[in-house]
Design an enzyme around this catalytic site. Structure first.
Site, PDB file in Angstrom:
ATOM      1  N   LYS A  24       0.824  -1.219   0.000  1.00 49.31           N
ATOM      2  CA  LYS A  24       0.000   0.000   0.000  1.00 49.31           C
ATOM      3  C   LYS A  24       0.854   1.263   0.000  1.00 49.31           C
ATOM      4  O   LYS A  24       0.559   2.213  -0.725  1.00 49.31           O
ATOM      5  CB  LYS A  24      -0.931   0.016   1.231  1.00 49.31           C
ATOM      6  CG  LYS A  24      -1.923  -1.112   1.276  1.00 49.31           C
ATOM      7  CD  LYS A  24      -2.915  -0.951   2.428  1.00 49.31           C
ATOM      8  CE  LYS A  24      -2.263  -0.916   3.794  1.00 49.31           C
ATOM      9  NZ  LYS A  24      -1.553  -2.178   4.117  1.00 49.31           N
ATOM     10  N   ARG A  29      12.183  -9.194   5.464  1.00 45.06           N
ATOM     11  CA  ARG A  29      12.677  -7.810   5.495  1.00 45.06           C
ATOM     12  C   ARG A  29      13.847  -7.685   6.480  1.00 45.06           C
ATOM     13  O   ARG A  29      13.821  -8.216   7.580  1.00 45.06           O
ATOM     14  CB  ARG A  29      11.541  -6.868   5.895  1.00 45.06           C
ATOM     15  CG  ARG A  29      11.925  -5.406   5.858  1.00 45.06           C
ATOM     16  CD  ARG A  29      10.697  -4.519   5.843  1.00 45.06           C
ATOM     17  NE  ARG A  29       9.744  -4.805   6.908  1.00 45.06           N
ATOM     18  CZ  ARG A  29       8.550  -4.230   7.015  1.00 45.06           C
ATOM     19  NH1 ARG A  29       8.154  -3.364   6.101  1.00 45.06           N
ATOM     20  NH2 ARG A  29       7.739  -4.544   7.997  1.00 45.06           N
ATOM     21  N   ARG A  85      13.699  -6.837  12.444  1.00 45.14           N
ATOM     22  CA  ARG A  85      12.986  -6.173  13.533  1.00 45.14           C
ATOM     23  C   ARG A  85      12.063  -7.175  14.218  1.00 45.14           C
ATOM     24  O   ARG A  85      11.585  -8.123  13.617  1.00 45.14           O
ATOM     25  CB  ARG A  85      12.171  -4.994  12.998  1.00 45.14           C
ATOM     26  CG  ARG A  85      13.008  -3.921  12.327  1.00 45.14           C
ATOM     27  CD  ARG A  85      12.192  -2.702  11.993  1.00 45.14           C
ATOM     28  NE  ARG A  85      10.914  -3.024  11.354  1.00 45.14           N
ATOM     29  CZ  ARG A  85      10.104  -2.121  10.812  1.00 45.14           C
ATOM     30  NH1 ARG A  85      10.445  -0.842  10.845  1.00 45.14           N
ATOM     31  NH2 ARG A  85       8.974  -2.476  10.238  1.00 45.14           N
TER      32      ARG A  85
END
Length: 215
Positions: free
Chosen positions: A16, A126, A159
């Protein structure tokens, strides 16, 4: 012609943010996100709502969720100030969707459709540099040297909110709270589903065509 009023929906990892930036640039509209609205209005006086804190900063500094009534007011202000917009990250639940209907009319509603398996693959892969914040992906955008940032040589880390357990929890929250919002809009003429598992260029081509067709 007035500038387009657009909404983009989809789960975490659907793209998005990336596509919203493309839309903002191509159609000359403002990219409105709840995060940006909150940061821009941290010191907004919300004492009229008789809540625990008198500003959004109180909730944000405490690490608590800002109440819907405050988020709604911030989004309404951001949309009123924008000459056309792409709204990203709101509404997150049906109550917010109903509030949005009182704020504005939408020209196009885009829903990025990506499978749960693909989303987990995207989000858990990621890696972020702990020095400069640059973002990589072990599969889709790997660094030249494994675990090392191309930009500054810093260490690339995963993370906590990108761990598999955290990602699955985020997707569960989306399914419970936000998936009903997509269903709420799905029978409207303004609504269209975009295959978010295509390449970035293909996704963008479909989005651009959908906006041109509907506005």
């Amino acid at each position: 012609m007035t500038q387009a009023r657009l909404l983009i929906l989809g789960p975490p990892g659907a793209g998005k943010g990336t596509q919203s930036k493309n839309i903002a640039d191509a159609f000359d509209v403002e990219h409105v996100t709840t995060g940006d609205a909150l940061r821009a209005n941290k010191q907004m006086d919300i004492s009229e709502y008789d809540l625990e804190y008198d500003t959004p900063a109180g909730y944000m500094d405490a690490g608590d969720l800002v109440p819907d009534v405050v988020v709604n007011a911030m989004v309404e202000k951001a949309l009123a100030d924008a000459d056309g917009f792409i709204l990203d990250g709101y509404p997150r639940n049906l109550d917010q969707a109903k509030e949005l209907e009182n704020m504005t009319d939408l020209d196009v509603i885009l829903s990025l459709d990506v499978s749960r398996e693909e989303l987990i693959d995207r989000l858990t892969g990621r890696r972020v540099c702990d020095e400069c914040g640059a973002t990589f992906h072990v599969k889709f955008n790997p660094p030249r040297e494994e675990g090392v940032c191309d930009d500054c040589g810093g260490e690339l880390i995963q993370r906590e909110d990108d761990s598999e357990e955290a990602v699955k929890n985020r997707l569960d929250v989306f399914e419970e709270n936000t998936a009903p919002v997509i269903e709420h809009y799905s029978d409207r003429d303004e609504f269209t589903t975009i295959d978010g598992e295509q390449g970035l260029d293909e996704v963008w081509a479909d989005i651009e065509a959908a906006i041109d067709q509907r506005r």
